[in-house]
Design an enzyme around this catalytic site. Structure first.
Site, PDB file in Angstrom:
ATOM      1  N   CYS A  21       0.858  -1.252  -0.130  1.00 53.28           N
ATOM      2  CA  CYS A  21      -0.001   0.158   0.158  1.00 53.28           C
ATOM      3  C   CYS A  21       0.843   1.249  -0.106  1.00 53.28           C
ATOM      4  O   CYS A  21       1.577   1.406   0.962  1.00 53.28           O
ATOM      5  CB  CYS A  21      -0.890   0.085   1.262  1.00 53.28           C
ATOM      6  SG  CYS A  21      -1.933   1.467   1.343  1.00 53.28           S
ATOM      7  N   CYS A  46       0.607   3.284   3.305  1.00 52.92           N
ATOM      8  CA  CYS A  46       1.322   2.515   4.284  1.00 52.92           C
ATOM      9  C   CYS A  46       2.876   2.836   3.999  1.00 52.92           C
ATOM     10  O   CYS A  46       3.499   3.069   5.309  1.00 52.92           O
ATOM     11  CB  CYS A  46       0.842   1.216   4.351  1.00 52.92           C
ATOM     12  SG  CYS A  46      -0.708   0.969   4.884  1.00 52.92           S
ATOM     13  N   HIS A  94      -4.553   0.789   8.148  1.00 54.36           N
ATOM     14  CA  HIS A  94      -4.876   0.876   6.948  1.00 54.36           C
ATOM     15  C   HIS A  94      -6.358   0.439   6.817  1.00 54.36           C
ATOM     16  O   HIS A  94      -6.839  -0.365   7.339  1.00 54.36           O
ATOM     17  CB  HIS A  94      -4.178  -0.243   6.138  1.00 54.36           C
ATOM     18  CG  HIS A  94      -4.476  -0.585   4.600  1.00 54.36           C
ATOM     19  ND1 HIS A  94      -4.044   0.275   3.681  1.00 54.36           N
ATOM     20  CD2 HIS A  94      -5.516  -1.087   4.352  1.00 54.36           C
ATOM     21  CE1 HIS A  94      -4.689  -0.011   2.486  1.00 54.36           C
ATOM     22  NE2 HIS A  94      -5.794  -0.861   2.821  1.00 54.36           N
ATOM     23  N   ASN A 115     -12.281  10.548  -1.742  1.00 60.07           N
ATOM     24  CA  ASN A 115     -12.898  10.107  -3.005  1.00 60.07           C
ATOM     25  C   ASN A 115     -13.031   8.544  -2.534  1.00 60.07           C
ATOM     26  O   ASN A 115     -12.284   7.986  -1.848  1.00 60.07           O
ATOM     27  CB  ASN A 115     -12.064   9.890  -4.343  1.00 60.07           C
ATOM     28  CG  ASN A 115     -11.838  11.318  -4.922  1.00 60.07           C
ATOM     29  OD1 ASN A 115     -12.963  12.075  -5.006  1.00 60.07           O
ATOM     30  ND2 ASN A 115     -10.671  11.794  -5.230  1.00 60.07           N
ATOM     31  N   HIS A 159      -8.122   8.564   2.606  1.00 62.39           N
ATOM     32  CA  HIS A 159      -7.524   9.654   2.835  1.00 62.39           C
ATOM     33  C   HIS A 159      -8.588  10.947   2.312  1.00 62.39           C
ATOM     34  O   HIS A 159      -9.304  10.869   1.685  1.00 62.39           O
ATOM     35  CB  HIS A 159      -6.377   9.736   1.689  1.00 62.39           C
ATOM     36  CG  HIS A 159      -6.656   9.476   0.164  1.00 62.39           C
ATOM     37  ND1 HIS A 159      -6.739   7.978  -0.240  1.00 62.39           N
ATOM     38  CD2 HIS A 159      -6.932  10.298  -0.832  1.00 62.39           C
ATOM     39  CE1 HIS A 159      -7.098   7.979  -1.376  1.00 62.39           C
ATOM     40  NE2 HIS A 159      -7.192   9.419  -2.008  1.00 62.39           N
ATOM     41  N   HIS A 192      -8.494  14.756   1.194  1.00 63.84           N
ATOM     42  CA  HIS A 192      -7.618  15.758   0.438  1.00 63.84           C
ATOM     43  C   HIS A 192      -8.188  17.108   1.001  1.00 63.84           C
ATOM     44  O   HIS A 192      -9.382  17.421   1.176  1.00 63.84           O
ATOM     45  CB  HIS A 192      -8.011  16.161  -1.076  1.00 63.84           C
ATOM     46  CG  HIS A 192      -8.069  14.762  -1.804  1.00 63.84           C
ATOM     47  ND1 HIS A 192      -6.737  14.907  -2.815  1.00 63.84           N
ATOM     48  CD2 HIS A 192      -8.425  13.446  -2.004  1.00 63.84           C
ATOM     49  CE1 HIS A 192      -6.656  13.460  -3.373  1.00 63.84           C
ATOM     50  NE2 HIS A 192      -7.884  12.860  -3.061  1.00 63.84           N
TER      51      HIS A 192
HETATM   52  P1  AMP Z   1      -7.382   9.601  -5.046  1.00 63.05           P
HETATM   53  O1  AMP Z   1      -7.143   9.553  -6.506  1.00 63.05           O
HETATM   54  O2  AMP Z   1      -8.402  10.494  -4.243  1.00 63.05           O
HETATM   55  O3  AMP Z   1      -7.337   8.201  -4.420  1.00 63.05           O
HETATM   56  O4  AMP Z   1      -6.115  10.660  -4.390  1.00 63.05           O
HETATM   57  C1  AMP Z   1      -4.874   9.954  -4.609  1.00 63.05           C
HETATM   58  C2  AMP Z   1      -3.803  11.048  -4.385  1.00 63.05           C
HETATM   59  O5  AMP Z   1      -2.607  10.667  -4.107  1.00 63.05           O
HETATM   60  C3  AMP Z   1      -3.809  11.783  -5.740  1.00 63.05           C
HETATM   61  O6  AMP Z   1      -4.085  13.179  -5.660  1.00 63.05           O
HETATM   62  C4  AMP Z   1      -2.293  11.676  -6.041  1.00 63.05           C
HETATM   63  O7  AMP Z   1      -1.612  12.861  -6.831  1.00 63.05           O
HETATM   64  C5  AMP Z   1      -1.446  11.466  -4.714  1.00 63.05           C
HETATM   65  N1  AMP Z   1      -0.337  10.707  -4.588  1.00 63.05           N
HETATM   66  C6  AMP Z   1      -0.025   9.711  -5.273  1.00 63.05           C
HETATM   67  N2  AMP Z   1       1.254   9.190  -5.048  1.00 63.05           N
HETATM   68  C7  AMP Z   1       1.652  10.124  -4.142  1.00 63.05           C
HETATM   69  C8  AMP Z   1       2.801  10.235  -3.368  1.00 63.05           C
HETATM   70  N3  AMP Z   1       3.915   9.449  -3.627  1.00 63.05           N
HETATM   71  N4  AMP Z   1       3.158  11.286  -2.564  1.00 63.05           N
HETATM   72  C9  AMP Z   1       2.061  12.045  -2.336  1.00 63.05           C
HETATM   73  N5  AMP Z   1       0.747  11.936  -3.216  1.00 63.05           N
HETATM   74  C10 AMP Z   1       0.510  11.046  -3.917  1.00 63.05           C
END
Ligand code: AMP
Length: 113
Positions: free
Chosen positions: A4, A7, A46, A86, A99, A101
């Site tokens: 993950c 994680c 998680h 989301n 998560h 945002h």
């Molecule tokens: P979601 O599409 O709502 O699942 O959001 C996942 C978010 O994780 C997206 O906005 C990505 O830009 C972000 N993301 C993916 N990989 C990383 C990372 N290594 N560090 C920070 N953010 C990330």
């Protein structure tokens, strides 16, 4: 949980730009920001999405909600901000670890979707 992404970020195996951490949650800057301030707040335990948030302890749930306000103040989002979580394919969830945002630093569109 193995494999993950978030994680691995929480454990430090993958680097991140940390903005906040407490016993229950971790927050870091989104790698692909969609607003001048774009931060992700994740529980350290998680769970796949907000649909499984009932698997978290009441303490963890409360900590995440209070962390959002603390981070917004820390980031100077005094004019407001948007919180998005989301959930599942219809909402285009791309990382299967709950998560939130935090989006701010500009006027958001009135229409949310
Ligand atoms: P979601 O599409 O709502 O699942 O959001 C996942 C978010 O994780 C997206 O906005 C990505 O830009 C972000 N993301 C993916 N990989 C990383 C990372 N290594 N560090 C920070 N953010 C990330």
């Amino acid at each position: 949980m193995e494999n993950c992404l978030f994680c691995k970020i929480i454990s430090g195996d993958i680097p991140s730009a940390k903005v906040y951490e407490d016993e229950y949650c971790y927050a870091f800057r989104d790698i692909n920001p969609q607003a001048p301030t774009h931060i992700l707040v994740v529980p350290k335990t998680h769970v796949a999405s907000i649909a499984e948030a009932d698997q978290l302890s009441p303490g963890a749930l409360a900590a995440i909600l209070s962390a959002i306000g603390k981070i917004a103040r820390q980031e100077g989002l005094d004019n407001g901000f948007r919180v998005v979580s989301n959930c599942g394919p219809d909402a285009c969830q791309s990382v299967q670890h709950l998560h939130f945002h935090i989006l701010g630093g500009r006027q958001m569109a009135e229409k949310m979707a």
